[in-house]
Design an enzyme around this catalytic site. Structure first.
Site, PDB file in Angstrom:
ATOM      1  N   HIS A  55      79.995  33.748  80.167  1.00 61.67           N
ATOM      2  CA  HIS A  55      79.788  34.417  78.866  1.00 61.67           C
ATOM      3  C   HIS A  55      78.331  34.824  78.704  1.00 61.67           C
ATOM      4  O   HIS A  55      77.432  34.146  79.184  1.00 61.67           O
ATOM      5  CB  HIS A  55      80.273  33.565  77.696  1.00 61.67           C
ATOM      6  CG  HIS A  55      79.601  32.238  77.510  1.00 61.67           C
ATOM      7  ND1 HIS A  55      78.464  32.075  76.737  1.00 61.67           N
ATOM      8  CD2 HIS A  55      79.896  30.997  77.974  1.00 61.67           C
ATOM      9  CE1 HIS A  55      78.105  30.797  76.730  1.00 61.67           C
ATOM     10  NE2 HIS A  55      78.947  30.117  77.489  1.00 61.67           N
ATOM     11  N   ASP A  82      76.918  35.625  75.594  1.00 64.71           N
ATOM     12  CA  ASP A  82      76.314  35.234  74.317  1.00 64.71           C
ATOM     13  C   ASP A  82      75.700  33.843  74.468  1.00 64.71           C
ATOM     14  O   ASP A  82      76.021  33.112  75.417  1.00 64.71           O
ATOM     15  CB  ASP A  82      77.355  35.223  73.188  1.00 64.71           C
ATOM     16  CG  ASP A  82      78.422  34.151  73.400  1.00 64.71           C
ATOM     17  OD1 ASP A  82      78.967  34.075  74.520  1.00 64.71           O
ATOM     18  OD2 ASP A  82      78.701  33.376  72.473  1.00 64.71           O
ATOM     19  N   ASP A  86      73.138  28.207  80.022  1.00 68.18           N
ATOM     20  CA  ASP A  86      74.407  28.403  79.302  1.00 68.18           C
ATOM     21  C   ASP A  86      74.420  29.743  78.580  1.00 68.18           C
ATOM     22  O   ASP A  86      73.913  29.853  77.487  1.00 68.18           O
ATOM     23  CB  ASP A  86      74.591  27.250  78.308  1.00 68.18           C
ATOM     24  CG  ASP A  86      75.877  27.321  77.528  1.00 68.18           C
ATOM     25  OD1 ASP A  86      76.760  28.107  77.917  1.00 68.18           O
ATOM     26  OD2 ASP A  86      75.997  26.610  76.520  1.00 68.18           O
ATOM     27  N   GLU A 108      81.573  33.404  73.069  1.00 70.63           N
ATOM     28  CA  GLU A 108      82.133  32.093  73.413  1.00 70.63           C
ATOM     29  C   GLU A 108      81.597  30.997  72.517  1.00 70.63           C
ATOM     30  O   GLU A 108      82.323  30.082  72.128  1.00 70.63           O
ATOM     31  CB  GLU A 108      81.798  31.763  74.881  1.00 70.63           C
ATOM     32  CG  GLU A 108      82.549  30.568  75.446  1.00 70.63           C
ATOM     33  CD  GLU A 108      81.878  29.223  75.212  1.00 70.63           C
ATOM     34  OE1 GLU A 108      82.544  28.193  75.391  1.00 70.63           O
ATOM     35  OE2 GLU A 108      80.693  29.202  74.836  1.00 70.63           O
ATOM     36  N   GLU A 109      80.310  31.061  72.190  1.00 69.63           N
ATOM     37  CA  GLU A 109      79.681  29.952  71.471  1.00 69.63           C
ATOM     38  C   GLU A 109      80.119  29.873  70.016  1.00 69.63           C
ATOM     39  O   GLU A 109      79.957  28.844  69.376  1.00 69.63           O
ATOM     40  CB  GLU A 109      78.152  30.071  71.531  1.00 69.63           C
ATOM     41  CG  GLU A 109      77.580  30.073  72.941  1.00 69.63           C
ATOM     42  CD  GLU A 109      77.655  28.704  73.625  1.00 69.63           C
ATOM     43  OE1 GLU A 109      78.252  27.771  73.065  1.00 69.63           O
ATOM     44  OE2 GLU A 109      77.106  28.601  74.734  1.00 69.63           O
ATOM     45  N   GLU A 121      88.058  31.465  70.559  1.00 69.12           N
ATOM     46  CA  GLU A 121      89.517  31.619  70.448  1.00 69.12           C
ATOM     47  C   GLU A 121      89.912  33.100  70.403  1.00 69.12           C
ATOM     48  O   GLU A 121      91.055  33.448  70.671  1.00 69.12           O
ATOM     49  CB  GLU A 121      90.050  30.863  69.228  1.00 69.12           C
ATOM     50  CG  GLU A 121      89.686  31.424  67.870  1.00 69.12           C
ATOM     51  CD  GLU A 121      88.289  31.034  67.398  1.00 69.12           C
ATOM     52  OE1 GLU A 121      87.571  30.356  68.156  1.00 69.12           O
ATOM     53  OE2 GLU A 121      87.907  31.429  66.282  1.00 69.12           O
ATOM     54  N   HIS A 144      72.293  24.188  74.466  1.00 68.79           N
ATOM     55  CA  HIS A 144      72.449  24.042  73.006  1.00 68.79           C
ATOM     56  C   HIS A 144      71.249  23.298  72.394  1.00 68.79           C
ATOM     57  O   HIS A 144      71.321  22.879  71.235  1.00 68.79           O
ATOM     58  CB  HIS A 144      73.740  23.294  72.613  1.00 68.79           C
ATOM     59  CG  HIS A 144      74.993  23.988  73.051  1.00 68.79           C
ATOM     60  ND1 HIS A 144      76.200  23.812  72.436  1.00 68.79           N
ATOM     61  CD2 HIS A 144      75.226  24.865  74.050  1.00 68.79           C
ATOM     62  CE1 HIS A 144      77.133  24.547  73.045  1.00 68.79           C
ATOM     63  NE2 HIS A 144      76.549  25.188  74.031  1.00 68.79           N
TER      64      HIS A 144
HETATM   65 ZN   LIG Z   1      78.750  27.969  77.728  1.00 74.42          ZN
END
Ligand SMILES: [Zn+2]
Length: 446
Positions: free
Chosen positions: A89, A91, A122, A153-154, A158, A418
């Site tokens: 991903h 984002d 990430d 994704e973050e 869904e 994160h």
């Molecule tokens: Zn990730």
């Protein structure tokens, strides 16, 4: 190409690979509400250019309803060869408090072979892993290739999940690589073969028509907050293990970290013990965990002398891959209803469930990645679990039960994803790219 030739080509391409990662990580593609949308689209366009430059003949952005576009790329399979889907991903998480960063979060900074910046691990390391591994083949791919790079994704993963469930053919493949995890330690290769699922709900307790004076009524009037606290603490025993009937503990067959290592990575304060019993791997990868993640109660500041009429809590359950999210949700809510004291009124709402994942015993793809990692890292991978959830993986494994799903990447346990000072170790990234490129070649050969 031989594994040695692939390794040399990846090595020779590293300056370009690092430049690509720096370019992508400089874009603040935070796809959360309240953040500017233009950089998210810019990162999509950047990703699209990288995939074209990697030699993929078909590359396009795919609109995802209510979300940012996914970048999709494809190269047809040579006759008789299998097809591999590559996922990552583009984002990233918000940077948080800039004062906690030693380097500016969106100015990727290289220090001694380590690249710092939000998203360097990430999951822009995952995007770049696919781009660099594919570039090695100069457009002559040994297998059919599909690439899907998600854009939100973050925040709302869904939405891609719903999109794929509505049109699974787009991503159908024989093997699927999710490059959004990593090795516990640098240079120590691992495949993530187990993910926990999750469930969540809100519980509300009501006792009185409205809050009443704690001097006039306290001691006899039933306090909703006191009732809720009793219910919530009853879900764990003295040792901190979950003790809700039906939620049985599991064991993890591979090897996890030690208690000391977990204390260090989690930042547990001196003199404070861990909770639960059994090995760390059993606790965080193979057993249930229940966490109260929110409480609606009066704030300390401005608290008045009153017995509360209503109290609410948000409760999250982590589900081992052997368990079922809906059953666990039922078990926990039944338990809370049963132990609620004083005949208080209990209701539940806002349910969420997501399945976990356990990799199958392994076939052709697993054999190929084992050989590829053994070459790139000097040793075969071990199996690890992950306590968090990746709902997309559960969807893919349900939609394509025959497909082999492989999870790996350059996000080692100290990558600070994160968190402030996120980073990727560039040598680790090189080994992961090498492993992926060799995997594609080995997988084609059977
Ligand atoms: Zn990730």
């Amino acid at each position: 190409m031989t594994p040695e030739e692939i390794e040399a080509a990846v090595q020779a391409g590293m300056p370009q690979t690092i430049e690509d990662l720096e370019g992508l990580a400089a874009i603040p593609s935070v796809a959360f509400p309240g953040h500017p949308e233009a950089p998210v689209h810019e990162a999509a366009a950047f990703t699209e250019r990288l995939l074209r430059a990697a030699g993929l003949p078909y590359v396009r952005q795919i609109p995802i309803e209510g979300s940012f576009p996914a970048v999709f790329a494809e190269a047809p399979a040579p006759p008789g060869a299998p097809t591999v889907l590559l996922y990552a991903h583009y984002d990233v998480q918000p940077a948080g408090d800039p004062a906690l960063w030693k380097t500016p979060p969106f100015e990727p900074t290289r220090v001694d072979g380590v690249l710092y910046g939000r998203g360097t691990a990430d999951d822009k390391s995952g995007v770049i892993t696919h781009v660099a591994a594919l570039r090695t083949f100069q457009g002559r791919f040994p297998v059919g290739v599909k690439v899907i790079i998600e854009g939100q994704e973050e925040y709302a993963g869904e939405r891609l999940q719903h999109f794929i469930e509505a049109d699974p053919e787009l991503v159908r493949a024989d093997a699927m690589v999710i490059a959004d995890v990593g090795n516990p330690y640098i240079g120590d290769p691992a495949l993530t073969t187990s993910l926990r699922g999750m469930a969540a709900f809100t519980v509300e307790v009501r006792t009185l028509a409205e809050a009443v004076h704690s001097g006039a009524f306290g001691g006899a009037a039933p306090d909703a907050l006191a009732a809720l606290m009793r219910m919530l603490t009853a879900m764990h025993d003295e040792a901190g293990d979950v003790c809700v009937p039906g939620l049985t503990r599991g064991t993890f067959s591979g090897q996890g970290c030690t208690e000391e290592e977990l204390r260090a990575t989690a930042g547990v304060l001196d003199g404070v013990s861990l909770v639960g019993t059994g090995s760390v791997a059993d606790r965080i990868w193979a057993s249930y965990a229940i966490t109260v993640t929110g409480l609606d109660v009066p704030d300390v500041h401005g608290a008045i002398n009153a017995v509360q009429a209503v109290a609410r809590a948000r409760v999250t359950i982590r589900i081992p891959p052997s368990g079922d999210a809906k059953t666990a949700l039922q078990d926990v809510t039944d338990f809370l209803r049963k132990i609620a004291p004083w005949g208080v009124q209990v209701s539940f709402s806002d349910f969420v469930t997501g399945a976990g994942f356990r990799a199958g015993a392994g076939g052709r793809a697993r054999g190929a990645i084992n050989r590829a990692m053994a070459h790139a890292f000097g040793q075969a991978p071990r199996e690890v679990g992950q306590g968090g959830s990746i709902p997309l993986v559960a969807s893919l494994s349900r939609l394509f039960p025959e497909a082999e799903i492989l999870l790996y990447g350059a996000e080692d346990d100290h990558a600070s994803i994160h968190a402030p000072n996120e980073r990727v170790v560039l040598d680790e990234l090189r080994r992961v790219i090498t492993a992926e490129a060799i995997f594609l070649s080995e997988y084609a050969q059977g």
